[in-house]
Design a protein around this motif. Structure first.
Motif, mmCIF file in Angstrom:
data_model
loop_
_atom_site.group_PDB
_atom_site.id
_atom_site.type_symbol
_atom_site.label_atom_id
_atom_site.label_comp_id
_atom_site.label_asym_id
_atom_site.label_seq_id
_atom_site.Cartn_x
_atom_site.Cartn_y
_atom_site.Cartn_z
ATOM 1 N N LYS A 233 -6.421 97.231 11.215
ATOM 2 C CA LYS A 233 -5.785 98.483 11.942
ATOM 3 C C LYS A 233 -5.244 99.259 11.148
ATOM 4 N N SER A 234 -4.570 98.674 9.735
ATOM 5 C CA SER A 234 -3.494 99.618 8.985
ATOM 6 C C SER A 234 -4.378 100.158 7.726
ATOM 7 N N HIS A 235 -5.400 99.491 7.064
ATOM 8 C CA HIS A 235 -5.726 99.992 5.932
ATOM 9 C C HIS A 235 -6.996 100.942 6.148
ATOM 10 N N GLY A 236 -7.292 101.396 7.242
ATOM 11 C CA GLY A 236 -8.430 102.518 7.270
ATOM 12 C C GLY A 236 -9.748 101.975 7.541
ATOM 13 N N THR A 237 -9.975 100.401 7.638
ATOM 14 C CA THR A 237 -11.169 100.028 7.538
ATOM 15 C C THR A 237 -12.017 100.306 8.679
ATOM 16 N N LEU A 238 -11.613 100.624 9.925
ATOM 17 C CA LEU A 238 -12.206 100.768 11.108
ATOM 18 C C LEU A 238 -12.333 102.501 11.172
ATOM 19 N N SER A 239 -11.817 103.174 10.232
ATOM 20 C CA SER A 239 -12.199 104.664 10.216
ATOM 21 C C SER A 239 -12.818 105.065 9.017
ATOM 22 N N ILE A 268 -20.368 96.265 19.095
ATOM 23 C CA ILE A 268 -19.433 97.698 19.148
ATOM 24 C C ILE A 268 -18.726 97.715 20.206
ATOM 25 N N GLY A 269 -19.232 97.300 21.348
ATOM 26 C CA GLY A 269 -18.441 97.503 22.600
ATOM 27 C C GLY A 269 -17.534 96.442 22.617
ATOM 28 N N LEU A 270 -17.815 95.207 22.403
ATOM 29 C CA LEU A 270 -16.715 94.131 22.098
ATOM 30 C C LEU A 270 -15.590 94.568 21.129
ATOM 31 N N ALA A 271 -15.824 95.064 20.007
ATOM 32 C CA ALA A 271 -15.042 95.472 19.190
ATOM 33 C C ALA A 271 -14.076 96.739 19.545
ATOM 34 N N ASN A 272 -14.473 97.500 20.262
ATOM 35 C CA ASN A 272 -13.939 98.318 21.127
ATOM 36 C C ASN A 272 -12.818 97.915 21.959
ATOM 37 N N ASP A 273 -13.087 96.802 22.733
ATOM 38 C CA ASP A 273 -12.308 96.033 23.666
ATOM 39 C C ASP A 273 -10.939 95.452 22.885
ATOM 40 N N LEU A 274 -11.492 94.905 21.765
ATOM 41 C CA LEU A 274 -10.527 94.220 20.977
ATOM 42 C C LEU A 274 -9.373 95.249 20.355
ATOM 43 N N ASN A 275 -9.871 96.435 19.946
ATOM 44 C CA ASN A 275 -9.294 97.357 19.168
ATOM 45 C C ASN A 275 -8.142 97.799 20.248
ATOM 46 N N LYS A 276 -8.438 97.865 21.304
ATOM 47 C CA LYS A 276 -7.689 98.399 22.217
ATOM 48 C C LYS A 276 -6.109 97.775 22.451
ATOM 49 N N VAL A 277 -6.234 96.318 22.211
ATOM 50 C CA VAL A 277 -5.094 95.797 22.345
ATOM 51 C C VAL A 277 -4.041 95.693 20.989
ATOM 52 N N PRO A 278 -2.675 95.994 21.412
ATOM 53 C CA PRO A 278 -2.095 96.543 20.495
ATOM 54 C C PRO A 278 -1.522 95.108 19.685
ATOM 55 N N GLN A 279 -1.222 94.955 18.476
ATOM 56 C CA GLN A 279 -1.316 93.658 17.483
ATOM 57 C C GLN A 279 0.128 93.146 18.149
ATOM 58 N N ASN A 280 1.124 93.634 18.395
ATOM 59 C CA ASN A 280 2.400 93.077 18.932
ATOM 60 C C ASN A 280 2.147 92.609 20.214
ATOM 61 N N ARG A 281 1.090 92.574 20.933
ATOM 62 C CA ARG A 281 0.851 91.824 22.177
ATOM 63 C C ARG A 281 -0.189 91.107 22.126
ATOM 64 N N ILE A 282 -0.539 90.387 20.838
ATOM 65 C CA ILE A 282 -1.319 89.122 20.712
ATOM 66 C C ILE A 282 -0.440 87.693 20.867
ATOM 67 N N THR A 283 -0.381 87.086 21.444
ATOM 68 C CA THR A 283 0.198 85.732 21.461
ATOM 69 C C THR A 283 -0.621 84.696 21.108
ATOM 70 N N TYR A 284 -0.261 83.887 19.763
ATOM 71 C CA TYR A 284 -0.785 82.880 19.105
ATOM 72 C C TYR A 284 -0.211 81.632 19.622
ATOM 73 N N ALA A 285 -1.089 80.740 20.012
ATOM 74 C CA ALA A 285 -0.348 79.526 20.612
ATOM 75 C C ALA A 285 -1.465 78.320 20.025
ATOM 76 N N THR A 286 -0.990 77.340 20.000
ATOM 77 C CA THR A 286 -1.584 75.990 19.736
ATOM 78 C C THR A 286 -1.734 74.858 20.831
ATOM 79 N N LEU A 287 -2.735 74.557 21.369
ATOM 80 C CA LEU A 287 -2.768 73.808 22.522
ATOM 81 C C LEU A 287 -1.589 72.595 22.443
ATOM 82 N N GLN A 288 -0.823 72.213 23.310
ATOM 83 C CA GLN A 288 0.012 71.205 23.077
ATOM 84 C C GLN A 288 -0.595 69.857 23.325
#
Length: 501
Positions: A233-239, A268-288
Motif C-alpha cells: 500500500k505504501s511503496h507505490g507497488t499497486l500504482s 484483479i477483481g479480488l485484489a480490488n476487494d482486498l485493497n478496499k480494506v484499511p490496514q488498521n481494520r485488519i484483525t489478526y488472530a490465532t485459533l485458540q
C-alpha cells in the motif's frame, strides 16, 4: 494490473496471455460444489469473502526440495493455514490462523488429480492437504462451519519469489535470534527480508513467542503479513506499472488458486476487494487451542467457548475492529455476552440425558462453562425461569434454543433455570421453534487469540533449540551445547551467516 492487462495492443495482449499461462488452478472442494458451504448475502445483497490461504510444504520440484530440505519430502502438509475474511461491505477483515497440529475430523476427499482419502477421525488438520487443496478446504469448513469461497496455495519457492517481487518485507525482531531448524538468523533490530530469509522467518517454529506452532509461529507470520500489506500500500507497488508487472508475474507463477480465480481479470477483481480494506481494520488472530495427552499421545485441540465464538464472528460477518481501527470491546447485542450467562438445566422428562444434551448445546453456542445439568421435577411443559433483573439474559438463552416467549417467565430463584418438559423430548431446538443467531461475544472471540500485533517479533526465551555442534552449526549428531535459547544460539553461531543484514 488493469492498466497492464488492458491498455496497449501488443503489450496488453502479451501480458494477459503471459499471466494466464502462469496460473495454476484446482477444484475448490474435494466433495462436490457444496463441500465448502454457501454464502448468504446481507440485506443489501452483498456477500463477504472467505479465502483459505495455504502454505504447502510439498517438495514437488527441485526448487522446493532445495529450500525445504530432504526431510519429510513425501506427500504434502499445510505448514500454514489462514482463513482470510473480508467483510461484505469491505470495511474490515479478519485473518485467523489455524495451528497446523490441530486435531480434527473430516469426510473423505476425492478430488480429481489427487490421491483419494477416506474419512479421517482425530488427525492433524495439516494432513488434509495430501488429498489436495480442496480437501484442506473441506476440512477447515467442517471444523469451523465457515464458508470458504476461494483458496490460494503457495509453496516454498513461491514465498521466495513473492518477497523478491515486492523488494523485500520490513521486519523487526526484539532480540538476536537463531533457529537452526529453519536456518533463520537475525540480530536484534530492523531488517528487510528477501528470498530465502523471508521463507526462513515464516517457517521458524523455535524462535518466537513461546516457541510453538499455535502461538509464537503464527504471531510472527501475522507480523510478516501485516508488513507485506503495508509494503504493497505504501511503496507505490499497486500504482507502478513496472512494480505491479513484476509482482503480478511472480504471484501468478507462485500461486495455485481455485478454479473460480483462474484468470488475471478474476484475480484483479479480488485484489480490488482486498485493497478496499484499511490496514488498521485488519484483525489478526490465532485459533485458540490447548495441548493435552490422549491415550499417551500429545494432541492439540480447540478451546471452547473462545474458538467457536471466533468462528461465529466470521460466519456472522462481525467486525473485530472499531471504525478507528481499535479492538471492539463487546458485542452491541445482546447486552450481556453469552459467555457470562450460566444456566441450570434440569430434565423433567422421562428421556435420559436430555439436560446434559441441552447444557452442552448452550456451552457450544458460547454460554458460560458454568452451565450445569441434572434431574428436575416431572414437567408437562418446558419453562425457562429467571430472577429479577435478568430478563435480557433469559431472552438470550431462549433465542439460542428457539423457545417461545410463553415458556420464559420471571421466577423467585437466584439463577436462570431451564426445566425441560415432556413437550421437548428430542433435539436441541424446541419443537416448532427456530434457533436464533445470537451475535458472538467479540471479547470472548479474541480471548487467547494473540490478536495484539506488536511492531517487533518477540524472540523466545525458552531453551528449546538443540542440535548445535561446536562450530554453532545445526547437526543431527553432535549436540555439543544441548538445549539453548534462540538468542544464546545466535551467540554460539558466529560462523553462520546472518539471514539478512
Amino acid at each position: 494490473m488493469g492498466f497492464l492487462l488492458l491498455v496497449g495492443c501488443g503489450a496488453g495482449a502479451y501480458a494477459y496471455f503471459k499471466l494466464t499461462g502462469n496460473i495454476k488452478s484446482d477444484d475448490l472442494s474435494a466433495n462436490g460444489k457444496n463441500g465448502a458451504g454457501k454464502e448468504k448475502p446481507d440485506a443489501f445483497g452483498r456477500t463477504p469473502i472467505n479465502i483459505l490461504v495455504i502454505g504447502s510444504d510439498a517438495r514437488a520440484d527441485a526448487a522446493d526440495k532445495k529450500l525445504g530440505g530432504a526431510a519429510d519430502s513425501s506427500g504434502a502438509r499445510a505448514d500454514v493455514e489462514m482463513v482470510l475474511h473480508i467483510s461484505a461491505d469491505r470495511s474490515n477483515a479478519t485473518v485467523m490462523s489455524i495451528p497446523r497440529d490441530l486435531v480434527a475430523s473430516w469426510s473423505g476427499c476425492h478430488d480429481k488429480g489427487h490421491a483419494s482419502m477416506g474419512p479421517q477421525t482425530d488427525q492433524k488438520i495439516n494432513a488434509a492437504l495430501n488429498g489436495g487443496p480442496g480437501c484442506s478446504v473441506d476440512a477447515v469448513h467442517q471444523l469451523t462451519g465457515i464458508t470458504i469461497d476461494h483458496f490460494m496455495m503457495v509453496d516454498f519457492d513461491g514465498v521466495v519469489k513473492m518477497s523478491n517481487a515486492v523488494g523485500g518485507v520490513p521486519i523487526c525482531v526484539d532480540n538476536n535470534v537463531y533457529d537452526p531448524y529453519s536456518h533463520l538468523k537475525l540480530k536484534k533490530g530492523d531488517h528487510t527480508l528477501k528470498g530465502d530469509a523471508a521463507l526462513e522467518f515464516l517457517r521458524t517454529r523455535h524462535g518466537f513467542g513461546d516457541s510453538s506452532d499455535s502461538r509464537g509461529r503464527t504471531v510472527a507470520q501475522h507480523i510478516y503479513l501485516n508488513s507485506l500489506v503495508g509494503t504493497l500500500k505504501s511503496h507505490g507497488t499497486l500504482s507502478s506499472p513496472t512494480k505491479l508487472w513484476k509482482l503480478a508475474n511472480a504471484a501468478t507463477s507462485a500461486l495455485t488458486v481455485d478454479n473460480s480465480l483462474d484468470s488475471p481479470s478474476k484475480l484483479i477483481g479480488l485484489a480490488n476487494d482486498l485493497n478496499k480494506v484499511p490496514q488498521n481494520r485488519i484483525t489478526y488472530a490465532t485459533l485458540q487451542t490447548y495441548d493435552t495427552t490422549v491415550n499417551g499421545v500429545s494432541e492439540t485441540l480447540i478451546s471452547k467457548p473462545s474458538a467457536p465464538a471466533l468462528f461465529k464472528t466470521i460466519i456472522d460477518d462481525q467486525s473485530l475492529t472499531t471504525a478507528s481501527g481499535g479492538k471492539t470491546k463487546a458485542s452491541a447485542a445482546p447486552t450481556v455476552p453469552p459467555s457470562t450467562i450460566a444456566v441450570t438445566v434440569q430434565n423433567g422428562t422421562e428421556t435420559g440425558g436430555r439436560a446434559g444434551a441441552i447444557a452442552q448445546e448452550l456451552i457450544d453456542k458460547g454460554f458460560s462453562q458454568q452451565t450445569t445439568s441434572g434431574n428436575g421435577a416431572s414437567a408437562a411443559t418446558t419453562l425457562l425461569s429467571y430472577p429479577a433483573g435478568e430478563q435480557a439474559q433469559a431472552q438470550s438463552v431462549a433465542k439460542a434454543l428457539g423457545l417461545p416467549s410463553k415458556a420464559v417467565k420471571q421466577g423467585t430463584g437466584t439463577g436462570i433455570v431451564l426445566l425441560i418438559g415432556n413437550d421437548w423430548t428430542t433435539g436441541t431446538v424446541f419443537p416448532g421453534g427456530k434457533a436464533g443467531s445470537t451475535p458472538a461475544d467479540t471479547k470472548q472471540a479474541l480471548d487467547g487469540a494473540n490478536s495484539k500485533l506488536s511492531k517487533c517479533a518477540h524472540v523466545s526465551t525458552f531453551d528449546d533449540v538443540i542440535g548445535l555442534n561446536a562450530q554453532g552449526r545445526p547437526t543431527s549428531s553432535d549436540h555439543t551445547y544441548g538445549s539453548v535459547s534462540p538468542t544464546r544460539a545466535y551467540a554460539l553461531s558466529s560462523n553462520v551467516k546472518d539471514s539478512a543484514p
